[in-house]
Design a protein around this motif. Structure first.
Motif, short mmCIF file in Angstrom:
data_model
loop_
_atom_site.label_atom_id
_atom_site.label_comp_id
_atom_site.label_asym_id
_atom_site.label_seq_id
_atom_site.Cartn_x
_atom_site.Cartn_y
_atom_site.Cartn_z
N ALA A 18 10.80 63.22 88.82
CA ALA A 18 12.03 62.65 88.27
C ALA A 18 12.17 61.17 88.61
N ARG A 19 12.45 60.38 87.56
CA ARG A 19 12.92 59.00 87.70
C ARG A 19 14.35 59.04 87.18
N THR A 20 15.31 58.73 88.01
CA THR A 20 16.70 59.05 87.71
C THR A 20 17.57 57.82 87.46
N ALA A 21 18.67 58.04 86.72
CA ALA A 21 19.65 56.99 86.47
C ALA A 21 20.96 57.63 86.02
N ARG A 22 22.03 56.81 86.01
CA ARG A 22 23.32 57.25 85.49
C ARG A 22 23.85 56.18 84.54
N ILE A 23 24.52 56.64 83.48
CA ILE A 23 25.05 55.75 82.45
C ILE A 23 26.51 56.09 82.14
N ARG A 24 27.17 55.16 81.42
CA ARG A 24 28.48 55.39 80.82
C ARG A 24 28.48 54.73 79.44
N ALA A 25 29.40 55.19 78.56
CA ALA A 25 29.44 54.60 77.21
C ALA A 25 30.81 54.61 76.56
N VAL A 26 31.78 55.36 77.08
CA VAL A 26 33.07 55.48 76.41
C VAL A 26 33.82 54.15 76.41
N ALA A 27 33.79 53.45 77.54
CA ALA A 27 34.53 52.18 77.67
C ALA A 27 33.56 51.04 77.96
N PRO A 28 33.90 49.83 77.58
CA PRO A 28 33.03 48.69 77.89
C PRO A 28 32.91 48.50 79.40
N PRO A 29 31.78 48.00 79.86
CA PRO A 29 31.63 47.74 81.30
C PRO A 29 32.60 46.64 81.73
N THR A 30 33.05 46.73 82.96
CA THR A 30 34.00 45.74 83.49
C THR A 30 33.29 44.62 84.25
N GLU A 31 32.03 44.80 84.54
CA GLU A 31 31.28 43.78 85.25
C GLU A 31 30.85 42.66 84.30
N ALA A 32 30.44 41.55 84.84
CA ALA A 32 30.02 40.41 84.04
C ALA A 32 28.78 40.77 83.22
N PRO A 33 28.67 40.21 82.00
CA PRO A 33 27.52 40.54 81.15
C PRO A 33 26.17 40.29 81.81
N GLU A 34 26.08 39.23 82.63
CA GLU A 34 24.80 38.94 83.26
C GLU A 34 24.44 40.00 84.31
N VAL A 35 25.46 40.60 84.93
CA VAL A 35 25.23 41.69 85.89
C VAL A 35 24.70 42.92 85.16
N ILE A 36 25.34 43.27 84.04
CA ILE A 36 24.91 44.42 83.24
C ILE A 36 23.48 44.21 82.72
N LYS A 37 23.19 43.01 82.23
CA LYS A 37 21.86 42.72 81.71
C LYS A 37 20.81 42.82 82.81
N ALA A 38 21.10 42.26 83.97
CA ALA A 38 20.16 42.30 85.08
C ALA A 38 19.89 43.74 85.52
N ARG A 39 20.95 44.55 85.56
CA ARG A 39 20.76 45.95 85.95
C ARG A 39 19.95 46.70 84.91
N ARG A 40 20.20 46.41 83.63
CA ARG A 40 19.43 47.07 82.57
C ARG A 40 17.94 46.78 82.72
N MET A 41 17.60 45.53 82.96
CA MET A 41 16.18 45.18 83.10
C MET A 41 15.59 45.75 84.39
N ALA A 42 16.40 45.83 85.45
CA ALA A 42 15.93 46.46 86.69
C ALA A 42 15.69 47.95 86.47
N TYR A 43 16.56 48.56 85.67
CA TYR A 43 16.36 49.97 85.30
C TYR A 43 15.04 50.16 84.57
N TYR A 44 14.77 49.32 83.57
CA TYR A 44 13.52 49.44 82.83
C TYR A 44 12.31 49.24 83.75
#
Length: 230
Positions: A51-77
């Motif tokens: 298992a390579r694991t992660a958690r997501i959300r989608a109902v509401a927009p993220p409250t963190e800064a866009p650059e934080v979300i982008k950096a985490r997305r690329m770290a996830y990949y």
């Protein structure tokens, strides 16, 4: 898990693995499996791996800064591209039971397949059913049309999928029936347990399939079956 065991596990379904674990443990009561009905992008698809694991959300927009979300997305990949192989992507949707964001469709299945993952297990949403990457099965909680505000919350953390707790590195087997975590202490004996299970079940199938039997004949068949599986 060596290559021979991997190939064997790819050739059997998840109910067989559940039964074989009980054979290996010598008792009933194994409960490391998903609950409820799950949906499969490929009814014949089987995924096996760590298992390579992660958690997501989608109902509401993220409250963190866009650059934080982008950096985490690329770290996830990056995280998903690394680690022991074979591996399975296991993603918990924290919006369940109100999940609406399909993280799994044509784009992400092709990306994760290119990373060398064997498939995705999620309690979240999938879409693009006719365009999921070939040979990359997805077992999901639901089907929907939109990605919503889907974003990665974290990764490399314990998750829960339909009642099944999964830790990073757990050996997962999943198909259209759901998923199971194979206990570490049975891995070495799992091939023998599957062979024992197959031999014992063959006694029943050989005795009843395509035949008309009396109860006395069945009673004899069942006694032989029970003797063979212990």
């Amino acid at each position: 898990m060596d290559a021979a065991l991997h190939d064997l596990l790819k050739s059997v379904d998840t109910p067989t693995v559940c039964n074989a674990i009980e054979v290996a443990q010598g008792k009933r009561g194994f409960n490391g499996f998903t609950r409820g009905t799950m949906l499969a992008s490929d009814p014949d698809g089987v995924m096996v791996g760590y298992a390579r694991t992660a958690r997501i959300r989608a109902v509401a927009p993220p409250t963190e800064a866009p650059e934080v979300i982008k950096a985490r997305r690329m770290a996830y990949y990056k995280y998903m591209s690394e680690g022991d192989r074979p591996s399975v992507c296991v993603v918990q949707d924290l919006d369940v039971p109100n999940a609406i964001g399909a993280y799994w469709g044509e784009v992400n299945t092709n990306i994760h397949k290119a990373f060398g993952l064997s498939g995705t297990l999620t309690d979240g949403v999938m879409r693009d059913l006719g365009d999921v990457a070939e040979g990359y099965p997805v077992v999901a909680g639901s089907v929907g049309p939109s990605h919503g505000f889907v974003h990665v919350v974290d990764y490399d953390t314990p998750v829960r999928i339909h009642g099944l707790d999964i830790r990073p590195g757990d050996l997962v087997h999943a198909d259209g029936h759901g998923a199971v975590v194979v206990p570490e202490d049975v891995i070495a004996g799992l091939a023998d347990a599957i062979a024992t299970l197959m031999r014992s079940e063959a006694i029943v199938f050989d005795g009843v399939k395509g035949k008309r039997v009396t109860f006395d004949e069945f009673e004899s068949i069942w006694a032989a079956f029970e003797a063979a599986r212990t």
